[in-house]
Write a protein that holds these residues in place. Structure first.
Motif, PDB file in Angstrom:
ATOM      1  N   ASP A   1      -6.680  18.759 -13.004  1.00 16.20           N
ATOM      2  CA  ASP A   1      -7.938  19.238 -12.426  1.00 16.20           C
ATOM      3  C   ASP A   1      -8.087  20.759 -12.417  1.00 16.20           C
TER       4      ASP A   1
ATOM      5  N   ALA B   1       1.008   3.873  -2.763  1.00 14.65           N
ATOM      6  CA  ALA B   1       0.627   5.248  -2.451  1.00 14.65           C
ATOM      7  C   ALA B   1       1.683   6.224  -2.953  1.00 14.65           C
ATOM      8  N   ILE B   2       2.972   5.850  -2.679  1.00 15.40           N
ATOM      9  CA  ILE B   2       4.047   6.715  -3.154  1.00 15.40           C
ATOM     10  C   ILE B   2       3.984   6.821  -4.673  1.00 15.40           C
TER      11      ILE B   2
ATOM     12  N   ILE C   1       0.835  -1.206   0.000  1.00 11.74           N
ATOM     13  CA  ILE C   1       0.000   0.000   0.000  1.00 11.74           C
ATOM     14  C   ILE C   1       0.871   1.258   0.000  1.00 11.74           C
ATOM     15  N   ILE C   2       1.936   1.217   0.835  1.00  8.88           N
ATOM     16  CA  ILE C   2       2.827   2.394   0.881  1.00  8.88           C
ATOM     17  C   ILE C   2       3.452   2.639  -0.476  1.00  8.88           C
TER      18      ILE C   2
ATOM     19  N   PRO D   1      -2.195  16.536 -10.212  1.00  8.98           N
ATOM     20  CA  PRO D   1      -3.273  17.455  -9.847  1.00  8.98           C
ATOM     21  C   PRO D   1      -3.475  18.535 -10.913  1.00  8.98           C
ATOM     22  N   LEU D   2      -2.513  18.639 -11.817  1.00  6.95           N
ATOM     23  CA  LEU D   2      -2.620  19.642 -12.880  1.00  6.95           C
ATOM     24  C   LEU D   2      -3.864  19.434 -13.726  1.00  6.95           C
TER      25      LEU D   2
ATOM     26  N   ALA E   1       1.424   6.295  -6.510  1.00  6.17           N
ATOM     27  CA  ALA E   1       0.220   7.045  -6.898  1.00  6.17           C
ATOM     28  C   ALA E   1       0.475   8.542  -6.777  1.00  6.17           C
ATOM     29  N   TYR E   2       1.144   8.927  -5.681  1.00  8.56           N
ATOM     30  CA  TYR E   2       1.369  10.351  -5.511  1.00  8.56           C
ATOM     31  C   TYR E   2       2.334  10.887  -6.565  1.00  8.56           C
ATOM     32  N   GLN E   3       3.359  10.047  -6.833  1.00 12.80           N
ATOM     33  CA  GLN E   3       4.324  10.483  -7.835  1.00 12.80           C
ATOM     34  C   GLN E   3       3.651  10.678  -9.189  1.00 12.80           C
ATOM     35  N   THR E   4       2.740   9.776  -9.507  1.00 12.46           N
ATOM     36  CA  THR E   4       2.142   9.869 -10.830  1.00 12.46           C
ATOM     37  C   THR E   4       0.844  10.681 -10.816  1.00 12.46           C
ATOM     38  N   TYR E   5       0.305  10.884  -9.602  1.00  8.53           N
ATOM     39  CA  TYR E   5      -0.930  11.679  -9.500  1.00  8.53           C
ATOM     40  C   TYR E   5      -0.646  13.066 -10.052  1.00  8.53           C
TER      41      TYR E   5
END
Lengths: 435, 456
Positions: free
Chosen positions: B39, B27-28, B23-24, B36-37, B30-34
């Motif tokens: 949106d 999550a990492i 999960i970690i 937010p731009l 996911a955050y790296q590839t997430y």
């Protein structure tokens, strides 16, 4: 799944906001790396204005005037993933504009785009700030172009007068040089100079980013955290140099083949954060701002001495100035200079009436609304005031500060500061003698 | 059983650590590839381009653009008169009257109008062009009534005070000197005089020193009576204000302003010069300034949109051909500016280059080559789309300023064609690559060039 979401939030908080504030002026965020962000939603427009100011001054150019100007401009000369053409094409393909400019006390990247393309603008902004390459080829090209532009300034009387005025009012201080430097100093700048200047100064603790327009604030701040949160601060902070009072009037002249004389005369005043600043602004407004001002009425309307006559007071971190500009024909040049001095002496000799002061306060308040129509101007004011230490809320508080000023305040301030003028005159000295 | 129960917690622990680690990592990752731009974009809703126009019985046009959310209102008096309507002996008189307008009435002494506008928190100015003159005040929306009658008074009852006029003529001569002082402005004027002959557009809007100083009170009064008629004017109001209220107020204030027959103009039809035209002069300067241009579609010609797109590809923005090729790639110029100006009688498209003297020959050749390319090759799809985006976004930007909204409406009214305002974006969007090539072949024929060089 729940745990994953909690973790995501935790990780997001790592590049976190260390300060957050929401007021009627705007919202302010400070990231843990020191970068300041001001956001303001305005859904009446289809545009978004992005204004990034870098707190540094031309004093930081040290012995190479123009270094900051060249470095800032070169942010648009290419990154690790975008060439200079890519940057401009990607912005202009969406109808946007991007400018990298330098002023005496800050550098600026200003972007204006339609709101459905904000993501492209933010992506490019973060790229040019974080990943410029400053290739040798681009440095050489930028230097050549800048040197030519500096040489071409010689034919432009407005710019020549302004450069001469700045050299006069700020003589012997770090602010005396032209912002874009001299051909000789630009010539000496190396790629290493540019990279060092960039690495030292273009860091989050010096960055003030304002975004105004058709945005969603929450989503925008999330994107900014992600884009800029990992930047590392440096130990370079601009130290404002405050100037000793001027002790005597000084005049510099320059000969140019023209049909008019271009006159700029100024008086050293106070930093924008000084308690006298608002009073100085009002005194300036009485004297020379707008077509109802004393200089306009007395020198143009009544005596027909000039077409152009006005005064300004920029807001600065160091000691600012009030500067009168007049463009006058050779046969009345002496009356014009005397006319300026008469009006300055009058505001020092006679107390302004309550009526005139009230009128000028109303004028400045009205000007405030007129001057906040464009999102690009709104963004610039918010970022500028925040960077200057006045705070972004100054943008809404300023009109109220005007109310407190009295005629005797104007009188005191005029007598305190409107002394020892710095004068710059450019014109046909070979044909006309000035007494 | 016991064994199992003993081992089970341990295995459970392993799994749970493993699961946690996954999960970690996820999550990492996911955050790296997430991003937010993706949106942050907010759709653009283009404000309505409709306007409400009324023509009163005396022929006066009133145009109102209601904008609910603006704290301001702009009041613009447009008159369909400018340098185009002048005779040789009166060159510059439109602009002279624009200055005299501010010189007071019986009720408003000189300077009082300026003070009043400023005390209301407003700004004012006036402009004169080839085809029009306009006067405007922009101020807080609730102050409309405090200034509108004063504007009407200035318009209907100018004093024409002789002393004031003679002082003002000196001010205007001072303004006129700028056209000499600034080399870019100077070559601009010289270019226009070379391109257009025997025609009102030949002359600078401001006139000449002698025609300005020779203007008399009588000539200004005559000019005013000839052209300042209700049937030659539009009162444009944009901002947070009710349109019926505006129309009623205008009708009341201008009730005694009577319709008049306007003088007939005999202006010759303009045609492109039969051959290229060139002229030059020298001055004590460091750089060379080159103005080059052509006749272009007039304001009411539907080709104006294609010409505007062409001009944008040529010179608007850092991706334009002049900036990209002449300045950055070949380093032939220090600065390039340009404009397409559509007028009643013709249009003009032109560029002004600032060049190091030794590069002037090459810069001129490259510019002419680039102009010629529009005739021989189609522009690229990217250039076409980019130019449209630049023009349309600029329009969006202008919608933020009341003055600009009123100004665009006025420009269209001067041409008797409201679609220039209302259908502007559609018309720009309709332009094709073929249109640009066709328009280039029609207009970019013989060039006219004026060059200001340093004295040797």
């Amino acid at each position: 799944m729940k745990r994953a979401i909690i973790l995501l939030l935790f990780l997001a908080a790592c590049t976190s906001v260390s300060f957050e504030e929401h007021t009627n002026a705007a919202s302010k965020y400070v990231l843990s790396n020191g970068m300041t962000i001001i956001l303001k939603e305005n859904n009446d427009t289809g545009m978004v204005a992005i204004d990034l100011l870098l707190k540094k001054s031309i004093a930081n150019d040290e012995e190479k005037p123009g270094l900051g100007f060249l470095t800032t401009r070169m942010l648009l000369s290419g990154t690790q993933t975008r060439s200079r053409e890519d940057i401009v094409n990607q912005i202009e393909n969406i109808g946007g504009t991007i400018d990298a400019k330098t002023f005496v006390e800050y550098s600026e990247i200003a972007i204006s785009v339609p709101s459905d393309k904000t993501s492209i603008a933010l992506d490019i902004l973060s790229d040019v700030i974080k990943n410029p390459t400053f290739t040798q080829e681009e440095v050489d090209k930028a230097k050549t172009i800048l040197i030519e532009e500096i040489k071409a300034k010689k034919d432009n009387p407005d710019i020549r007068t302004e450069d001469l005025f700045m050299a006069t009012i700020y003589a012997n201080s770090p602010y005396q040089h032209p912002i874009d430097g001299y051909a000789e100093t630009i010539e000496q700048i190396t790629r290493e100079d540019v990279i060092t200047h960039y690495k030292n100064w273009f860091a989050p603790q010096n960055m003030y980013l304002a975004i105004v327009g058709n945005i969603n604030e929450k989503k925008t701040i999330n994107a900014i955290k992600k884009l800029f949160g990992e930047m590392q601060p440096t130990n370079y902070f601009e130290k404002t140099v405050y100037l000793p009072p001027r002790t005597e009037p000084t005049t510099n002249t320059s000969n140019m083949v023209l049909e008019s004389f271009y006159i700029q005369q100024g008086y050293q005043t106070v930093p924008a954060t000084h308690s006298d600043f608002v009073t100085v602004r009002l005194a300036n407004s009485i004297l020379g701002s707008g077509s109802g001002s004393r200089l306009f009425y007395n020198l143009r309307e009544k005596r027909g001495l000039a077409y152009t006559v006005y005064s300004i007071t920029p807001s600065t971190r160091t000691n600012g100035f009030i500067r009168i500009t007049m463009i006058s024909r050779p046969d009345v040049i002496n009356q014009s200079i005397d006319g300026i001095n008469e009006q300055v002496e009058l505001i020092k000799a006679e107390m302004v009436s309550e009526d005139e002061l009230t009128l000028v306060k109303q004028k400045l308040k009205g000007f405030f609304a007129l001057d906040h129509q464009k999102t690009s101007d709104q963004a610039n004011y918010l970022a500028l005031y925040e960077m200057q230490g006045l705070g972004y809320q100054y943008d809404v508080n300023y009109p109220h500060l005007l109310d407190k000023v009295t005629p005797s305040d104007i009188f005191t301030v005029a007598n305190k500061y409107f002394n020892n003028p710095a004068t710059a005159i450019v014109g046909p000295f070979n044909q006309t003698a000035i007494e | 059983m016991r064994k199992v129960t003993k081992k089970a917690p341990r295995r459970a622990l392993y799994y749970s650590i493993l699961g946690f680690a996954i999960i970690i990592i996820a999550a990492i990752f996911a955050y790296q590839t997430y991003n937010p731009l993706k949106d942050v974009d907010v759709p653009v809703t283009l404000a309505s381009q409709d306007v409400s126009t009324t023509v009163l019985p005396n022929g006066l046009t009133v145009t109102v653009k209601e904008l609910e959310n603006s704290p301001l209102v702009t009041i613009q008096f447009w008159v369909r008169v400018g340098a185009r309507n002048e005779e040789d002996k009166n060159r510059g008189i439109s602009h002279i009257f624009e200055h005299v307008w501010f010189k007071g009435t019986e009720k408003q002494p000189v300077g009082s109008f300026h003070k009043r506008v400023e005390s209301l928190g407003g700004e004012l100015n006036a402009m004169t062009s080839f085809d029009w003159t306009m006067y405007f005040v922009t101020l807080p929306k609730d102050k409309f009534n405090d200034i509108f009658p004063n504007m009407v008074d200035l318009l209907l009852n100018p004093l024409f005070n002789e002393t004031e006029i003679s002082k003002e003529l000196q001010v205007i001569v001072e303004e006129q000197r700028f056209s000499f002082n600034n080399p870019t402005q100077y070559v601009d004027d010289q270019f226009a005089q070379l391109l257009i002959t025997d025609h009102p557009y030949h002359n600078p809007i401001i006139g000449y020193k002698d025609t300005i100083l020779n203007a008399t009170r009588d000539s200004i009064v005559d000019y005013y009576h000839q052209w300042y008629a209700p049937n030659n004017m539009n009162i444009i109001v944009a901002g947070n204000i009710d349109k019926d209220y505006v129309v009623n107020t205008v009708q009341k204030e201008f009730a005694n302003f009577e319709k008049r027959q306007l003088p007939e103009l005999n202006i010759r039809k303009l045609e492109a010069p039969a051959q290229n035209l060139y002229n030059t002069s020298t001055r004590d300067i460091g750089y060379t300034y080159i103005a080059t241009g052509y006749f272009a579609p007039k304001a009411t010609d539907s080709d104006r949109y294609a010409m505007q797109v062409l001009n944008t590809i040529l010179i608007a923005g850092d991706s334009s051909r002049i900036e990209r090729i002449l300045k950055q790639e070949k380093q032939l110029i220090t600065q390039g500016v340009g404009a397409y100006v559509p007028l009643i009688e013709t249009g003009v498209t032109q560029t002004i280059l600032t060049v190091e003297p030794e590069k002037a020959g090459q810069a001129k050749a490259e510019l002419l080559y680039q102009m010629n390319r529009f005739k021989t090759e189609e522009v690229t799809d990217e250039e076409l789309e980019r130019a449209k985006a630049i023009i349309i976004t600029q329009r969006l930007r202008e919608q933020e300023e009341l003055f600009q909204i009123g100004f665009a409406i006025g420009q269209a009214w001067v041409q008797n064609d409201s679609t220039i305002y209302t259908n502007y974006i559609d018309n720009i969007n309709k332009v094709t690559k073929e249109d640009i090539k066709r328009v280039a072949n029609k207009y970019l024929t013989t060039y006219t060039m004026y060059e200001l060089k340093p004295k040797l």
